[in-house]
Design a protein around this motif. Structure first.
Motif, PDB file in Angstrom:
ATOM      1  N   ALA A 190     -12.461 -14.696  -5.532  1.00 37.44           N
ATOM      2  CA  ALA A 190     -13.010 -14.160  -4.285  1.00 37.44           C
ATOM      3  C   ALA A 190     -13.961 -12.996  -4.553  1.00 37.44           C
ATOM      4  N   LEU A 191     -13.640 -12.160  -5.541  1.00 39.75           N
ATOM      5  CA  LEU A 191     -14.542 -11.062  -5.900  1.00 39.75           C
ATOM      6  C   LEU A 191     -15.850 -11.597  -6.476  1.00 39.75           C
ATOM      7  N   ALA A 192     -15.749 -12.607  -7.328  1.00 40.09           N
ATOM      8  CA  ALA A 192     -16.939 -13.171  -7.957  1.00 40.09           C
ATOM      9  C   ALA A 192     -17.856 -13.831  -6.939  1.00 40.09           C
ATOM     10  N   SER A 193     -17.279 -14.435  -5.905  1.00 46.46           N
ATOM     11  CA  SER A 193     -18.083 -15.130  -4.896  1.00 46.46           C
ATOM     12  C   SER A 193     -18.401 -14.237  -3.691  1.00 46.46           C
ATOM     13  N   ARG A 194     -18.072 -12.932  -3.796  1.00 44.92           N
ATOM     14  CA  ARG A 194     -18.340 -11.943  -2.749  1.00 44.92           C
ATOM     15  C   ARG A 194     -17.574 -12.216  -1.459  1.00 44.92           C
ATOM     16  N   GLU A 195     -16.488 -12.957  -1.547  1.00 46.26           N
ATOM     17  CA  GLU A 195     -15.679 -13.213  -0.364  1.00 46.26           C
ATOM     18  C   GLU A 195     -14.656 -12.097  -0.135  1.00 46.26           C
ATOM     19  N   LEU A 196     -14.475 -11.241  -1.140  1.00 44.23           N
ATOM     20  CA  LEU A 196     -13.532 -10.134  -1.057  1.00 44.23           C
ATOM     21  C   LEU A 196     -14.294  -8.842  -1.282  1.00 44.23           C
ATOM     22  N   SER A 197     -14.215  -7.936  -0.314  1.00 39.66           N
ATOM     23  CA  SER A 197     -14.921  -6.661  -0.411  1.00 39.66           C
ATOM     24  C   SER A 197     -14.062  -5.577   0.221  1.00 39.66           C
ATOM     25  N   ALA A 198     -14.591  -4.351   0.283  1.00 39.11           N
ATOM     26  CA  ALA A 198     -13.843  -3.242   0.881  1.00 39.11           C
ATOM     27  C   ALA A 198     -13.529  -3.519   2.347  1.00 39.11           C
ATOM     28  N   PHE A 199     -14.383  -4.332   2.990  1.00 36.28           N
ATOM     29  CA  PHE A 199     -14.182  -4.597   4.416  1.00 36.28           C
ATOM     30  C   PHE A 199     -12.891  -5.357   4.685  1.00 36.28           C
ATOM     31  N   ASN A 200     -12.585  -6.368   3.866  1.00 39.05           N
ATOM     32  CA  ASN A 200     -11.392  -7.189   4.114  1.00 39.05           C
ATOM     33  C   ASN A 200     -10.330  -7.027   3.035  1.00 39.05           C
ATOM     34  N   ALA A 201     -10.446  -5.978   2.196  1.00 41.82           N
ATOM     35  CA  ALA A 201      -9.497  -5.786   1.096  1.00 41.82           C
ATOM     36  C   ALA A 201      -8.077  -5.561   1.624  1.00 41.82           C
ATOM     37  N   ALA A 202      -7.942  -4.685   2.617  1.00 43.23           N
ATOM     38  CA  ALA A 202      -6.605  -4.372   3.138  1.00 43.23           C
ATOM     39  C   ALA A 202      -5.947  -5.627   3.723  1.00 43.23           C
ATOM     40  N   ARG A 203      -6.718  -6.395   4.459  1.00 41.75           N
ATOM     41  CA  ARG A 203      -6.171  -7.616   5.058  1.00 41.75           C
ATOM     42  C   ARG A 203      -5.745  -8.606   3.988  1.00 41.75           C
ATOM     43  N   THR A 204      -6.529  -8.699   2.921  1.00 43.89           N
ATOM     44  CA  THR A 204      -6.196  -9.620   1.842  1.00 43.89           C
ATOM     45  C   THR A 204      -4.933  -9.192   1.118  1.00 43.89           C
ATOM     46  N   VAL A 205      -4.806  -7.884   0.848  1.00 45.14           N
ATOM     47  CA  VAL A 205      -3.615  -7.379   0.150  1.00 45.14           C
ATOM     48  C   VAL A 205      -2.369  -7.612   0.989  1.00 45.14           C
ATOM     49  N   VAL A 206      -2.454  -7.326   2.281  1.00 40.18           N
ATOM     50  CA  VAL A 206      -1.300  -7.544   3.171  1.00 40.18           C
ATOM     51  C   VAL A 206      -0.929  -9.023   3.204  1.00 40.18           C
ATOM     52  N   ARG A 207      -1.932  -9.878   3.261  1.00 41.01           N
ATOM     53  CA  ARG A 207      -1.666 -11.321   3.286  1.00 41.01           C
ATOM     54  C   ARG A 207      -0.926 -11.762   2.028  1.00 41.01           C
ATOM     55  N   GLU A 208      -1.372 -11.285   0.865  1.00 40.00           N
ATOM     56  CA  GLU A 208      -0.721 -11.679  -0.383  1.00 40.00           C
ATOM     57  C   GLU A 208       0.687 -11.109  -0.490  1.00 40.00           C
ATOM     58  N   MET A 209       0.913  -9.930   0.088  1.00 34.38           N
ATOM     59  CA  MET A 209       2.272  -9.367   0.115  1.00 34.38           C
ATOM     60  C   MET A 209       3.197 -10.236   0.961  1.00 34.38           C
ATOM     61  N   VAL A 210       2.696 -10.671   2.110  1.00 27.67           N
ATOM     62  CA  VAL A 210       3.505 -11.533   2.995  1.00 27.67           C
ATOM     63  C   VAL A 210       3.779 -12.871   2.319  1.00 27.67           C
ATOM     64  N   VAL A 211       2.748 -13.424   1.656  1.00 34.11           N
ATOM     65  CA  VAL A 211       2.942 -14.673   0.924  1.00 34.11           C
ATOM     66  C   VAL A 211       3.995 -14.490  -0.165  1.00 34.11           C
ATOM     67  N   GLY A 212       3.953 -13.357  -0.862  1.00 35.48           N
ATOM     68  CA  GLY A 212       4.930 -13.084  -1.907  1.00 35.48           C
ATOM     69  C   GLY A 212       6.351 -13.023  -1.367  1.00 35.48           C
ATOM     70  N   VAL A 213       6.521 -12.342  -0.238  1.00 38.34           N
ATOM     71  CA  VAL A 213       7.852 -12.255   0.376  1.00 38.34           C
ATOM     72  C   VAL A 213       8.330 -13.635   0.823  1.00 38.34           C
ATOM     73  N   ALA A 214       7.425 -14.418   1.424  1.00 35.82           N
ATOM     74  CA  ALA A 214       7.799 -15.749   1.904  1.00 35.82           C
ATOM     75  C   ALA A 214       8.208 -16.656   0.748  1.00 35.82           C
ATOM     76  N   ASN A 215       7.393 -16.680  -0.307  1.00 35.52           N
ATOM     77  CA  ASN A 215       7.745 -17.490  -1.476  1.00 35.52           C
ATOM     78  C   ASN A 215       9.023 -16.990  -2.129  1.00 35.52           C
ATOM     79  N   GLY A 216       9.159 -15.658  -2.183  1.00 34.26           N
ATOM     80  CA  GLY A 216      10.365 -15.081  -2.770  1.00 34.26           C
ATOM     81  C   GLY A 216      11.605 -15.463  -1.993  1.00 34.26           C
TER      82      GLY A 216
END
Length: 471
Positions: free
Chosen positions: A363-389
Motif C-alpha cells: 500500500a505504501l509503494a502504490s501510494r494507497e497508504l499515507s498520513a491521511f488514512n494511516a490511523a484508520r489502517t492501523v485500527v483496521r489491522e488491530m481489529v483484524v488481529g483481534v478477530a483472527n486471534g
C-alpha cells in the motif's frame, strides 16, 4: 507444383516446427531446444545454430543466453549480426549483459549500439569497462555519441536515464498536413516507435500533444493547436519509481521529458515503464526477505555477502526475543508443556505480522497508504488481529484441552493468542509506516523488526499468562 515451390514449402514447415519446439505453451524456452543449441555449439555446427536462432525472437535469444554457460555464450556471439545483437543486448539482464559485452569486439558493438534507441544505448555503454568504453565511443558517429554522453550525465534510475532522446515535435502553428508531410520527408529521423507528436512553443517547451490516432482523424487543414491535448511533463531528475507511478495513475502511453528550463529533451514510453515496474516490484519482494537478486550468473560468495548481514541482525533480534524465556525458566521447569506450546504462539503471531506487513508495504509503494488514512489502517489491522486471534483462540484452546485436559492451560494459550495477533497487526502496520516517516525503505528492514516484536510478545504473553493462571 514445381520442385522449387516444394522446397520453399519444406523450408517453411521446418521453420514452423522449430518455432513450435523452441517455446512451451507458457512462452518459456523448451529445455530440449536449449539442449539442441548447446549441442550445436559443442559440435561447431554453424548452419544448425543459425536455423535454431532464426526460430527465436530476440527476447527469447536473450533468455537463451541466460541458460547457457559463459563459454557457450562466447561461442554464440560471433553468429549474431549487429542488428540482432542490438535487440538482444537491450533484453539481457544486467549481470549477463556485462559478461556478454566482454566477448563482443568493439567494432561490432559500436555497430550494434548504432541500431539502438538512445536510452538502451546508454545502458549498454554504461556496462562497459573504461578501456573498452573509450574504444566503442570513438567508433560511434559524433551525433549518436553526444546523445549517449548526455544520457550518461544523468543519475542512474532517473527519468533522464530512462528516456529516449528521439522524439517527434512540431511547432504549434503547423497544421495536420504540414506535420504529416514533414514526418514523411524526414522518416529516417523519426523514432522507431512513437505515440504522440509533442507541440512546442518557440522556446521548445511542450504546450500539448497530439496522439497519432487523433492526427489521422482530422483533415490536413486542421491546426495542431486546435486538436492538441494537455501533457503530463516529466522532469529529467525524477526518480524512475515516481515516473512509473505517474504513468500508472494517469494511464499514460508516453510522456515528454523536460530539463530544468522546461525544454523538451526526450520522451518516455510505456514499454520502458513495464521494465521499471517489474524491476521495482522484484526489488520490493527481495527486500522483504532481506536478500538481493541472485541472478543466474551470481557467485556463491556474492550471495553470502548480500544475505549474511540480515541473518546476523535477525540473530540478535531473535536472541533478544528468546531472552524473555529465561525470565520464566522456573515456570517452564515446573510445567514442561509450556516449552512445547510457546513456539506455536510466536509462529502464528509471526505469520500474522508478515501478512499485515506485506499489505502495508504494498500500500505504501502504490501510494494507497499515507498520513491521511494511516490511523484508520492501523485500527483496521488491530481489529483484524483481534478477530483472527479470537477465532484461533477458540480452535487451539479446544485442541489443547483435548490433548492435555487442562482448562487453565487452554485459557492461557487462548488469551496469549489474542494478545499476540493483536500486537502482530499493530506492529505489521506501524513499523513500515514509521520507517517510511524516517526516510527508510520499509521493504528492506520491516520484516526483522516485526518478527522480533511478534516473537517477544508471543513468548512473554504465553509464559506470563501461564505463570499467573497456572502457578
Amino acid at each position: 507444383m514445381s520442385r522449387e515451390t516444394d522446397d520453399l514449402a519444406d523450408v517453411a514447415d521446418a521453420e514452423e516446427d522449430l518455432e513450435d519446439l523452441a517455446l512451451e505453451d507458457d512462452y518459456a524456452l523448451n529445455p530440449e531446444f536449449v539442449s539442441d543449441v548447446a549441442d550445436a555449439l559443442d559440435r561447431g555446427d554453424a548452419e544448425r545454430l543459425r536455423e535454431l536462432l532464426a526460430a527465436l525472437h530476440p527476447a527469447d535469444v536473450a533468455d537463451l543466453m541466460g541458460f547457457l554457460a559463459a563459454d557457450a555464450r562466447a561461442e554464440l556471439i560471433p553468429h549474431l549480426d549487429p542488428e540482432t545483437l542490438a535487440e538482444i543486448l537491450s533484453e539481457l539482464d544486467s549481470e549477463i549483459r556485462e559478461a556478454v559485452l566482454e566477448h563482443v569486439p568493439s567494432a561490432t558493438l559500436a555497430k550494434a549500439i548504432g541500431e539502438m534507441e538512445s536510452d538502451d544505448a546508454a545502458d549498454v555503454v554504461d556496462d562497459l569497462e573504461a578501456d573498452k568504453r573509450a574504444e566503442v565511443m570513438a567508433a560511434i558517429p559524433e551525433s549518436e555519441r553526444a546523445a549517449i554522453e548526455t544520457s550518461l550525465a544523468y543519475q542512474d534510475e532517473t527519468a533522464g536515464r530512462l528516456m529516449q532522446r528521439e522524439v517527434v515535435a512540431a511547432p504549434q502553428f503547423w497544421t495536420v498536413g504540414q506535420a504529416i508531410d514533414h514526418f514523411r520527408r524526414d522518416a529516417d529521423e523519426l523514432p522507431e516507435l512513437f505515440f504522440d507528436i509533442y507541440v512546442v512553443d518557440p522556446a521548445y517547451k511542450p504546450v500539448g500533444a497530439v496522439p497519432v490516432s487523433l492526427l489521422l482523424r482530422h483533415s490536413r487543414q486542421t491546426p495542431l493547436a486546435q486538436i492538441m491535448e494537455p501533457v503530463t511533463e516529466i522532469t529529467v531528475d525524477l526518480d524512475q519509481e515516481e515516473v512509473a507511478y505517474i504513468f500508472d495513475k494517469y494511464h499514460l502511453i508516453s510522456a515528454p521529458v523536460v530539463d530544468v528550463a522546461g525544454r523538451l529533451v526526450g520522451q518516455i514510453t510505456v514499454d520502458d515503464i513495464v521494465g521499471v515496474l517489474q524491476e521495482e516490484g522484484e526489488e520490493d519482494i527481495l527486500a522483504l526477505a532481506g536478500v538481493s537478486d541472485a541472478g543466474r550468473d551470481a557467485d556463491v560468495l556474492g550471495i553470502v555477502k548480500s544475505r549474511l548481514p540480515w541473518l546476523l541482525i535477525n540473530t540478535l533480534t531473535a536472541a533478544l526475543a528468546v531472552s524473555v524465556i529465561g525470565v520464566f525458566e522456573g515456570e517452564i521447569e515446573k510445567l514442561a508443556t509450556l516449552a512445547v506450546l510457546m513456539p506455536v504462539v510466536a509462529s502464528l503471531g509471526g505469520n500474522a505480522g508478515t501478512q499485515t506487513l506485506t499489505v502495508a508495504v504494498r500500500a505504501l509503494a502504490s501510494r494507497e497508504l499515507s498520513a491521511f488514512n494511516a490511523a484508520r489502517t492501523v485500527v483496521r489491522e488491530m481489529v483484524v488481529g483481534v478477530a483472527n486471534g479470537a477465532v484461533l483462540a477458540v480452535l487451539t484452546g479446544v485442541v489443547i484441552f483435548g490433548l492435555f485436559h487442562d482448562a487453565r492451560l487452554s485459557a492461557a494459550f487462548a488469551l496469549s493468542m489474542v494478545i499476540t495477533l493483536f500486537v502482530a497487526g499493530l506492529a505489521g502496520a506501524l513499523i513500515p509506516l514509521a520507517l517510511e516517516r524516517m526516510g527508510r525503505d520499509p521493504a528492506v528492514s520491516s520484516s526483522v523488526f516485526v518478527t522480533f516484536v511478534t516473537d517477544f510478545t508471543g513468548f512473554f504473553a504465553f509464559l506470563g499468562l501461564a505463570a499467573i493462571i497456572l502457578m
